[in-house]
Design a protein around this motif. Structure first.
Motif, PDB file in Angstrom:
ATOM      1  N   HIS A 155       0.841  -1.193   0.000  1.00 23.13           N
ATOM      2  CA  HIS A 155       0.000   0.000   0.000  1.00 23.13           C
ATOM      3  C   HIS A 155       0.878   1.244   0.000  1.00 23.13           C
ATOM      4  N   ASP A 156       0.477   2.253  -0.791  1.00 24.46           N
ATOM      5  CA  ASP A 156       1.167   3.545  -0.727  1.00 24.46           C
ATOM      6  C   ASP A 156       0.972   4.105   0.683  1.00 24.46           C
ATOM      7  N   GLU A 157       1.960   4.830   1.168  1.00 28.05           N
ATOM      8  CA  GLU A 157       1.849   5.355   2.533  1.00 28.05           C
ATOM      9  C   GLU A 157       1.964   6.864   2.556  1.00 28.05           C
ATOM     10  N   ASP A 158       1.130   7.478   3.411  1.00 29.70           N
ATOM     11  CA  ASP A 158       1.206   8.926   3.608  1.00 29.70           C
ATOM     12  C   ASP A 158       2.579   9.290   4.151  1.00 29.70           C
ATOM     13  N   ILE A 159       3.073  10.437   3.724  1.00 33.39           N
ATOM     14  CA  ILE A 159       4.356  10.914   4.255  1.00 33.39           C
ATOM     15  C   ILE A 159       4.318  12.441   4.252  1.00 33.39           C
ATOM     16  N   SER A 160       4.984  13.063   5.218  1.00 32.95           N
ATOM     17  CA  SER A 160       4.983  14.526   5.274  1.00 32.95           C
ATOM     18  C   SER A 160       6.159  15.070   4.465  1.00 32.95           C
ATOM     19  N   ARG A 161       6.045  16.341   4.105  1.00 34.45           N
ATOM     20  CA  ARG A 161       7.125  17.042   3.400  1.00 34.45           C
ATOM     21  C   ARG A 161       8.416  16.959   4.231  1.00 34.45           C
ATOM     22  N   GLU A 162       8.264  17.164   5.564  1.00 36.00           N
ATOM     23  CA  GLU A 162       9.432  17.128   6.468  1.00 36.00           C
ATOM     24  C   GLU A 162      10.145  15.771   6.375  1.00 36.00           C
ATOM     25  N   ASP A 163       9.357  14.684   6.396  1.00 35.44           N
ATOM     26  CA  ASP A 163       9.951  13.341   6.340  1.00 35.44           C
ATOM     27  C   ASP A 163      10.622  13.067   5.002  1.00 35.44           C
ATOM     28  N   ILE A 164      10.003  13.541   3.930  1.00 29.53           N
ATOM     29  CA  ILE A 164      10.590  13.348   2.595  1.00 29.53           C
ATOM     30  C   ILE A 164      11.979  13.980   2.553  1.00 29.53           C
ATOM     31  N   LEU A 165      12.075  15.206   3.096  1.00 35.01           N
ATOM     32  CA  LEU A 165      13.353  15.924   3.071  1.00 35.01           C
ATOM     33  C   LEU A 165      14.344  15.320   4.069  1.00 35.01           C
ATOM     34  N   LYS A 166      13.838  14.987   5.260  1.00 37.13           N
ATOM     35  CA  LYS A 166      14.707  14.438   6.311  1.00 37.13           C
ATOM     36  C   LYS A 166      15.309  13.098   5.876  1.00 37.13           C
ATOM     37  N   ARG A 167      14.480  12.274   5.223  1.00 39.10           N
ATOM     38  CA  ARG A 167      14.952  10.955   4.792  1.00 39.10           C
ATOM     39  C   ARG A 167      15.685  10.995   3.455  1.00 39.10           C
ATOM     40  N   GLY A 168      15.769  12.198   2.884  1.00 40.30           N
ATOM     41  CA  GLY A 168      16.513  12.350   1.627  1.00 40.30           C
ATOM     42  C   GLY A 168      15.856  11.642   0.449  1.00 40.30           C
ATOM     43  N   ILE A 169      14.529  11.445   0.509  1.00 39.19           N
ATOM     44  CA  ILE A 169      13.826  10.769  -0.594  1.00 39.19           C
ATOM     45  C   ILE A 169      13.853  11.673  -1.829  1.00 39.19           C
ATOM     46  N   VAL A 170      13.720  12.974  -1.582  1.00 43.70           N
ATOM     47  CA  VAL A 170      13.822  13.986  -2.649  1.00 43.70           C
ATOM     48  C   VAL A 170      14.616  15.148  -2.066  1.00 43.70           C
ATOM     49  N   SER A 171      15.494  15.754  -2.881  1.00 43.26           N
ATOM     50  CA  SER A 171      16.246  16.911  -2.381  1.00 43.26           C
ATOM     51  C   SER A 171      15.300  18.105  -2.242  1.00 43.26           C
ATOM     52  N   GLU A 172      15.684  19.049  -1.396  1.00 46.26           N
ATOM     53  CA  GLU A 172      14.812  20.204  -1.166  1.00 46.26           C
ATOM     54  C   GLU A 172      14.598  21.002  -2.450  1.00 46.26           C
ATOM     55  N   ALA A 173      15.665  21.190  -3.214  1.00 46.69           N
ATOM     56  CA  ALA A 173      15.561  21.963  -4.464  1.00 46.69           C
ATOM     57  C   ALA A 173      14.557  21.299  -5.409  1.00 46.69           C
ATOM     58  N   ASP A 174      14.660  19.969  -5.548  1.00 40.89           N
ATOM     59  CA  ASP A 174      13.736  19.241  -6.430  1.00 40.89           C
ATOM     60  C   ASP A 174      12.310  19.277  -5.877  1.00 40.89           C
ATOM     61  N   TYR A 175      12.206  19.155  -4.553  1.00 44.77           N
ATOM     62  CA  TYR A 175      10.868  19.082  -3.957  1.00 44.77           C
ATOM     63  C   TYR A 175      10.108  20.397  -4.159  1.00 44.77           C
ATOM     64  N   LEU A 176      10.827  21.511  -4.120  1.00 48.45           N
ATOM     65  CA  LEU A 176      10.178  22.804  -4.366  1.00 48.45           C
ATOM     66  C   LEU A 176       9.599  22.850  -5.782  1.00 48.45           C
ATOM     67  N   VAL A 177      10.319  22.264  -6.733  1.00 51.71           N
ATOM     68  CA  VAL A 177       9.822  22.194  -8.122  1.00 51.71           C
ATOM     69  C   VAL A 177       8.576  21.293  -8.184  1.00 51.71           C
ATOM     70  N   LEU A 178       8.642  20.140  -7.506  1.00 54.25           N
ATOM     71  CA  LEU A 178       7.489  19.225  -7.513  1.00 54.25           C
ATOM     72  C   LEU A 178       6.244  19.905  -6.951  1.00 54.25           C
ATOM     73  N   GLU A 179       6.423  20.635  -5.855  1.00 56.93           N
ATOM     74  CA  GLU A 179       5.278  21.343  -5.256  1.00 56.93           C
ATOM     75  C   GLU A 179       4.727  22.402  -6.202  1.00 56.93           C
ATOM     76  N   ASP A 180       5.619  23.156  -6.808  1.00 56.25           N
ATOM     77  CA  ASP A 180       5.210  24.222  -7.730  1.00 56.25           C
ATOM     78  C   ASP A 180       4.446  23.626  -8.920  1.00 56.25           C
ATOM     79  N   TYR A 181       5.013  22.563  -9.511  1.00 56.65           N
ATOM     80  CA  TYR A 181       4.367  21.913 -10.654  1.00 56.65           C
ATOM     81  C   TYR A 181       2.999  21.336 -10.254  1.00 56.65           C
ATOM     82  N   THR A 182       2.951  20.749  -9.057  1.00 57.92           N
ATOM     83  CA  THR A 182       1.707  20.127  -8.583  1.00 57.92           C
ATOM     84  C   THR A 182       0.599  21.174  -8.477  1.00 57.92           C
ATOM     85  N   ARG A 183       0.935  22.317  -7.895  1.00 57.21           N
ATOM     86  CA  ARG A 183      -0.078  23.377  -7.753  1.00 57.21           C
ATOM     87  C   ARG A 183      -0.524  23.926  -9.114  1.00 57.21           C
ATOM     88  N   LYS A 184       0.445  24.110 -10.012  1.00 55.92           N
ATOM     89  CA  LYS A 184       0.102  24.630 -11.352  1.00 55.92           C
ATOM     90  C   LYS A 184      -0.795  23.655 -12.110  1.00 55.92           C
TER      91      LYS A 184
END
Length: 318
Positions: A155-184
């Motif tokens: 099952h896919d699991e919920d995760i917070s932005r903080e955990d994604i960055l803390k666990r290094g799943i996505v870099s902060e620079a990339d994650y900002l792009v993902l958020e921006d693209y998602t909203r657009k």
């Protein structure tokens, strides 16, 4: 009566330059020369992260065509992986390294968010949900509630932005792009839906990186499998009267499964789907297509669907 012989449940192609094949819940992805991907949308139906035993006629074609139309309608905002659609069930595009998160964005408190809210939670993926909301109410602002990508069967699991960055799943620079693209994308998807008399309730986007490091949208977008839609007409009235919303999503399949005691939990068995029920699901998907795109659905020839797909892909790869 639904003829499930003319559905595509599984593929086993061997294309020139084929390196490997990845089989997801619904799509099968062929890697050609580590350069391009041939993505085949099957007629498999997945709910509660479980693939149903029978295929739904035309479902793959419907998902593929909605996704490719929506990518074309958003490529001015967000670059995507797509380069061609040689067959109604097939999309071809650049090989990308997928990010290991799904970007879920919710404009309304429905589905998973509503279930969590009912259970008393006011934080979803680290994002606060206001007090005093009822199911299907609109959030003051759309919220991004990411999920980690599960392997097949998990099952896919919920995760917070903080955990994604803390666990290094996505870099902060990339994650900002993902958020921006998602909203657009969600804003554009909301506008497209509104023009069709629909409300885009929630959806998920997946992104990857091309070989030259560009972040692009991958997989599907704004389909009834990845998104939830309500009919706009009568929405407010139904909310005021505490009635269920009229939905355009595969939530109707989930509800049918729940009413037949199945939620993908251990020890539960998938209920038998009659031919009549499968035909009705196929009709609902066609209705979804026509409502979401505003176009009449044209059924592809399914007399030999495997051969049709194989020939079209081979001709394209030549």
């Amino acid at each position: 009566m639904a003829n499930t012989d003319n559905t595509i449940i599984d593929t086993n192609f061997n294309f020139p330059g084929q390196k490997n094949v990845y089989k997801g819940k619904v799509r099968e992805v062929y890697n050609i020369n580590d350069e391009q991907l041939v993505m085949i949308a099957t007629d498999r139906l997945s709910a509660f992260d479980v693939v149903m035993p029978k295929g739904i006629p035309y479902k793959g074609q419907i998902l593929n065509q909605i996704a490719t139309k929506m990518m074309a309608a958003t490529e001015d905002l967000v670059p995507n992986w797509l380069t061609a659609t040689p067959d109604p069930n097939v999309a071809v595009g650049h090989l990308c390294e997928p990010f290991k998160v799904e970007m879920v964005i919710r404009g309304y408190m429905s589905g998973h968010a509503a279930r969590e809210y009912k259970a008393g939670k006011r934080l979803l993926c680290g994002v606060p949900m206001p007090e005093g909301m009822k199911e299907n109410d609109r959030f003051p602002e759309p919220i991004i509630t990411p999920a980690t990508k599960a392997e097949m069967g998990d099952h896919d699991e919920d995760i917070s932005r903080e955990d994604i960055l803390k666990r290094g799943i996505v870099s902060e620079a990339d994650y900002l792009v993902l958020e921006d693209y998602t909203r657009k994308l969600f804003k554009r998807g909301t506008e497209i839906a509104a023009a069709r008399g629909l409300i885009l309730v929630d959806t998920k986007y997946e992104f990857g990186k091309t070989k030259d490091g560009k972040i692009v949208l991958i997989d599907e977008i704004h389909t009834p499998d990845s998104s939830r839609y309500f009919y706009a007409e009568g929405y407010q009235e139904r909310q005021d009267n505490g009635e269920a919303q009229k939905q355009l999503s595969k939530e109707f399949v989930r509800q049918w499964l729940i009413s037949n005691n199945f939620q993908g939990l251990e020890g539960q068995t998938v209920p038998e789907m009659s031919d009549e029920y499968i035909a009705s699901v196929s009709e609902r998907y066609i209705e979804l297509y026509e409502n979401i795109t505003g176009e009449t659905f044209v059924k592809a020839d399914v007399s030999n669907i495997q051969e049709r797909i194989e020939n079209n892909v081979l001709n394209y790869l030549k």
